[in-house]
Design a protein around this motif. Structure first.
Motif, short mmCIF file in Angstrom:
data_model
loop_
_atom_site.label_atom_id
_atom_site.label_comp_id
_atom_site.label_asym_id
_atom_site.label_seq_id
_atom_site.Cartn_x
_atom_site.Cartn_y
_atom_site.Cartn_z
N ALA B 462 0.40 3.96 0.26
CA ALA B 462 -0.93 3.34 0.30
C ALA B 462 -1.40 2.99 -1.11
O ALA B 462 -1.97 1.92 -1.34
N LEU B 463 -1.12 3.87 -2.07
CA LEU B 463 -1.50 3.59 -3.45
C LEU B 463 -0.80 2.34 -3.97
O LEU B 463 -1.39 1.51 -4.66
N MET B 464 0.48 2.22 -3.62
CA MET B 464 1.24 1.06 -4.07
C MET B 464 0.63 -0.23 -3.50
O MET B 464 0.51 -1.23 -4.19
N PHE B 466 -2.49 -0.61 -2.44
CA PHE B 466 -3.83 -0.79 -3.01
C PHE B 466 -3.72 -1.46 -4.39
O PHE B 466 -4.41 -2.41 -4.69
N ASN B 467 -2.87 -0.87 -5.22
CA ASN B 467 -2.97 -1.15 -6.66
C ASN B 467 -1.69 -1.63 -7.33
O ASN B 467 -1.70 -1.89 -8.52
N GLY B 468 -0.58 -1.67 -6.58
CA GLY B 468 0.69 -1.99 -7.22
C GLY B 468 0.79 -3.44 -7.68
O GLY B 468 0.07 -4.31 -7.19
N LYS B 472 -0.85 -7.06 -6.46
CA LYS B 472 -1.69 -7.75 -7.45
C LYS B 472 -1.24 -9.19 -7.59
O LYS B 472 -2.03 -10.12 -7.67
N TRP B 537 -6.57 -9.20 -0.13
CA TRP B 537 -6.24 -7.80 -0.46
C TRP B 537 -6.44 -6.90 0.77
O TRP B 537 -5.57 -6.10 1.11
N ASN B 541 -3.62 -4.76 3.18
CA ASN B 541 -3.69 -3.30 3.24
C ASN B 541 -3.96 -2.75 4.62
O ASN B 541 -4.03 -1.55 4.81
#
Lengths: 426, 549
Positions: B462-464, B466-468, B472, B537, B541
């Motif tokens: 999930a972090l990847m 969100f922000n990977g 991006k 985004w 997700n």
């Protein structure tokens, strides 16, 4: 409670953030909505701030060379026993652990049947023999699930696995999966790099889309996904993330634990437990010693283990956390009493040892025994179920806790094991 | 329509009008037979299957499963807009057989089989004998030519040659066994070969007779004896201890008591007795005992026996079914031993026989499964089939499609498609992807090299997302990106919103979602590039995006 409540560690400030988010969405609420459907027995947890740390020895350690030495026997190997601050003697290459043995007990009469790595790993982690029809939740998932009930303030994942994969949440669902981190405590992809108000907009949008999909009734995984997103968001914004900053420890403390992965992992475990995480597993691999078992133990495994494990117990005791923190040391199985042609020992589950202590589990004892060459348990044998029951009991989790599958099949916590009675305070 | 039209142009001109009108459904009696068997069993179990999945979602499903990524917007639109009666069959034909998809089809299946044959981390360590690139090259070539499955298995088991592309005597198939034959008397070669190709789990019987498995320790070592001529040789980079490549050879095996004409091996029973074993196949067929390669090449003999085994087709059918439907007919998927319960024995036996009859044509097998009724069903669960829940220990009945997560590889390829920035040759792309994937692999610390992935729906994943960097890039509205083209197109804001939903989750936005997008636009201070980027985004997700439905 012992939450850390200092400066914002990473990214934005949570309080500031929540102002933006006022009245926002479920994904940004203050606590994880626990999936109560599986929970049949609401147990009598009044105020419970207990935790457990599992030291997982991947590969299956030769416990006959660590905790149940057989000097003089053909199976004994070259190590000599030394006295400890508890009842029994242990391996000479664990001198610092020997000084902590008043806090820990050895169970020398473990007798199990799974001598294959993946089966043994599953069995020791869940208390259930692998069953192709259902995945059982592991220690960490069960304990996190039971102990989170009154820990609404915890914003970091309740089950953290340091330096390894542990075992999964099984039918409890992905919200109870282990969160794997390296022993440095560094976590990838933690920053979004946009301002708070925009992050709030994104999260609000995501929340509505998530719920739209859940409403289509396509199965539990869709709901679990939403819970994991919530945990992820908490992770990005919580002040409790400070607990992962193992680098902030004084040099002397880091050195006491040992600067390798396992030492730093144990130190990280202490920080996490301090922050209120119910379950932490720290992995030390490399015990699958089919060859040259004794030189590997003497030169590599035991010095690492001795330093880190003794530091952890000592530190927890000093901080008055040991009475609330169970320590479990174990691997998949033990290793053969017979030393093979490559000076190694092979897989062996019939007679081996584990070490436990803390959280009301009596320390300083030796429970059970094996025969003169270590091939057979000669006292009451104990299983993974029994060990797990004893640990759960120590943590104040009722052994009457039962989960139900949708078809109504009841599953007792810890595989319905019995208490290892000498370890239970009366 | 204008937005759609523009996106069509951007994302390469679609193939929609040129598809043949050929009807394939009726050409496959196998599909009718599978359907009949399922209808019967659903009735017997009191289940009513969910309705067929709508076209957009089904299109997404079949792209992910056959070529390893979601469809582009143009591909999605072409399929949804097509009025052809047999358009599902037509799409399957296109994905399996048209030149435009051949490379990604081969690459997708090469990835799946690499993970199976050498693990997610095989060949990543510089001390490893395995060349991941060599393995993948062999697999890509095999899938591109739709190699007969029996020939494929024969090659993997009997391969000799070097591991690394570009070296003399290169044979990528050697990478399957190269690091499994040297250590521990080739026990890993034994257990992998029997499990992967025959669905026979023998690893526990290495040390003892299995308590609830008819396999005996004797069988394990008899199977093991086939691998004892094999040897993996290291070739070093001059002046270093780094392995440049390796070579898999067969050499004379003198046996464990130095009598090559018998070449026997010994193993120890748990009661301490030592027993002897010679190469004997699982069905009791034995071969000449000589350890001299020129008398008997044991691996070639084994390869022959494996491809003649009735388990070969069964195991492949079970594996392929699990790939497309999320669950096999047995649990675990790669255990067909006599103790295992089979949920749909008639379907398994029937498909195995048809697969054999088709000369082990893998695409044919895929076609039958993908066109069968269970694969058409919606993933929505109804009151008539909610008890069909394998995650809770029930036997899968396939009365609705089971939600499952994309693999890390599918996600990667999908984001590359959405970002539109695949660069370099196929092999280079695969290397880039492997580097990205390595962040999710966790090893277990045993000698057998077991591993797990954290790309399993937990927080690191999930972090990847969100922000990977990958995401991006996909949501960037810098000039030249797909998103930028969409933003700058003349379409209305609402149409742009629909386009994002179609591109990400293969459906148009609901009214609620359109309102949500307008709120985003207002909150951004009327900056559509920011609002659309944030919406994109959020879509990437969602559960709806990450699940194969």
């Amino acid at each position: 409670m012992r939450w850390l409540n200092k400066q914002t560690p990473y990214g934005m400030n949570r309080r500031h953030f929540l102002q933006h988010a006022a009245g926002a969405s479920a994904l940004m609420g203050s606590s994880l909505a626990l999936g109560g459907t599986l929970r049949a027995h609401a147990n009598e947890l009044a105020k419970n701030n207990k935790s457990a740390i599992l030291l997982w020895m991947g590969g299956g350690p030769a416990t006959i060379d660590l905790w149940d030495l057989k000097p003089g026997a053909a199976t004994g190997g070259p190590f000599r026993p030394i006295s400890t601050t508890g009842e029994g003697q242990i391996c000479e290459h664990l001198p610092q652990v020997a000084k902590q043995m008043h806090n820990l007990s050895i169970v020398r009469s473990m007798s199990t049947r799974e001598a294959d790595h993946s089966r043994g790993r599953y069995y020791m982690h869940t208390g259930f023999v692998p069953n192709p029809n259902i995945e059982h939740p592991s220690y960490g998932s069960v304990i996190a699930h039971e102990l989170m009930a009154n820990r609404e303030d915890l914003q970091i994942p309740p089950f953290i696995s340091v330096g390894g994969a542990s075992e999964g949440p099984g039918f409890l669902g992905m919200a109870w999966a282990p969160f794997s981190v390296s022993s440095s405590g560094r976590i990838r992809n933690l920053e979004m790099g946009i301002d708070d108000s925009r992050l709030v907009q994104r999260m609000k949008t995501l929340d509505i889309l998530e719920r739209g999909f859940v409403a289509q009734k396509r199965g539990i995984p869709a709901e679990d996904h939403m819970k994991v997103l919530k945990q992820t968001f908490d992770l990005m914004t919580s002040e409790q993330m400070k607990a992962f900053e193992v680098d902030q420890e004084p040099e002397t403390v880091k050195e006491r634990y040992g600067t390798g992965n396992f030492g730093q992992g144990c130190l990280l475990a202490r920080r996490l437990v301090e922050a209120g995480v119910p379950f932490v597993e720290v992995d030390l691999g490399g015990w699958d010693n089919h060859q040259n078992v004794h030189t590997t133990l003497r030169d590599q495994r035991l010095p690492t283990l001795d330093q880190a494990m003794s530091a952890l117990v000592e530190d927890l005791e000093k901080r008055e956390l040991l009475k609330d923190t169970a320590i479990i040391w174990m691997g998949e199985f033990g290793r053969t009493p017979t030393i093979n042609g490559n000076a190694g020992r092979d897989h062996w589950a019939r007679s081996w040892s584990v070490v436990v202590g803390g959280a009301g589990i009596k320390g300083g004892l030796v429970v059970g025994e094996t025969d003169a060459d270590g091939r057979r348990v000669t006292s009451e044998p104990y299983s993974a179920e029994d060990l797990m029951s004893t640990v759960c009991h120590g943590l104040g989790i009722s052994l009457k806790t039962t989960y139900h599958s949708k078809s109504g099949r009841p599953m007792k916590i810890a595989g319905g094991g019995k208490l290892i009675s000498p370890l239970v305070a009366t | 329509m204008p937005v759609r039209f523009i996106m069509l142009l951007i994302a390469c001109l679609a193939c929609r009008p040129v598809l043949g009108q050929r009807s394939v459904g009726s050409q496959h009696p196998q599909v009718a037979k599978i359907n009949a068997l399922f209808e019967e069993q659903w009735k017997a179990w009191g289940l009513r299957p969910s309705p067929a999945e709508d076209d957009g979602k089904w299109c997404r499903r079949v792209y992910l499963d056959l070529v390893g990524r979601i469809p582009t917007l143009a591909e999605h639109n072409a399929f949804v807009d097509s009025r052809e009666a047999n358009k599902r069959e037509t799409l399957v034909e296109k994905l399996l057989d048209s030149p435009e998809h051949q490379a990604e089809y081969a690459s997708h299946w090469a990835t799946i089989w690499s993970n199976l044959l050498i693990g997610r981390s095989g060949g990543n360590d510089r001390r490893s004998l395995v060349s991941r690139e060599g393995m993948q090259k062999y697999l890509r070539d095999s899938f591109a030519s739709n190699k007969r499955y029996d020939a494929f298995v024969y090659e993997l088991i009997s391969a000799t040659g070097t591991t690394e592309p570009g070296t003399e005597g290169f044979n990528g198939a050697t990478n399957f066994l190269i690091d499994k034959v040297n250590e521990e008397d080739a026990t890993l070669a034994t257990s992998s070969t029997s499990r992967i190709f025959l669905g026979l789990q023998v690893q526990c019987t290495q040390c003892h007779n299995h308590p609830f498995n008819q396999w005996k320790q004797q069988k394990f070592w008899e199977f093991n004896a086939f691998f004892r001529q094999a040897r993996g040789l290291r070739r070093f980079v001059p002046g270093t201890r780094d392995i440049a490549f390796a070579e898999l050879i067969d050499q004379d095996f003198p046996g464990e008591s130095g009598r090559p004409e018998e070449a026997e091996i010994y193993y120890e029973e748990r009661n301490g007795l030592t027993r002897v074993a010679y190469p004997v196949f699982v069905d009791g067929t034995d071969i000449a005992r000589s350890g001299y390669v020129e008398d008997t090449n044991r691996r070639s003999e084994l390869a022959r026996l494996v491809v003649e085994s009735e388990y070969l087709a069964k195991m492949m059918v079970n594996r392929t079914w699990a790939h497309f439907l999320g669950h096999a007919f047995t649990k675990p998927m790669d255990d067909l031993g006599p103790h295992t319960m089979v949920s749909h024995p008639e379907v398994l036996d029937y498909l195995a026989e048809e697969f054999r009859q088709s000369s082990y044509d893998q695409k044919q097998l895929m076609r039958w499964i993908v066109l069968s009724k269970p694969y058409q069903l919606s993933s929505t669960i109804t009151s008539h089939n909610e008890s069909d829940d394998p995650a809770m220990g029930e036997t899968p009945q396939f009365s609705h499609f089971y939600l499952r997560q994309m693999s890390a590889e599918q996600l990667y390829q999908s984001l590359v498609v959405l970002g539109g920035d695949a660069q370099g040759s196929l092999a280079e792309q695969q290397n880039q992807r492997d580097r990205w994937l390595s962040q999710f692999v966790v090893a277990f610390g045993t000698d057998e090299g077991d591993e797990a992935t954290t790309f399993n729906g937990s927080i690191p994943q999930a972090l990847m997302l969100f922000n990977g960097d990958l995401v991006k890039k996909a949501i960037s509205s810098k000039p030249g990106t797909r998103l930028d083209s969409l933003i700058r197109s003349g379409a209305k804001f609402n149409d742009k919103v629909h386009t994002l939903f179609e591109a990400g989750v293969s459906r148009r936005a609901s009214n609620t979602e359109l309102r949500l997008a307008s709120q985003l636009l207002r909150a951004s201070g009327n900056k559509p590039e920011q609002a659309l980027s944030d919406l994109w985004w959020a879509i990437l997700n969602t559960n709806e995006f990450i699940f194969v439905q």
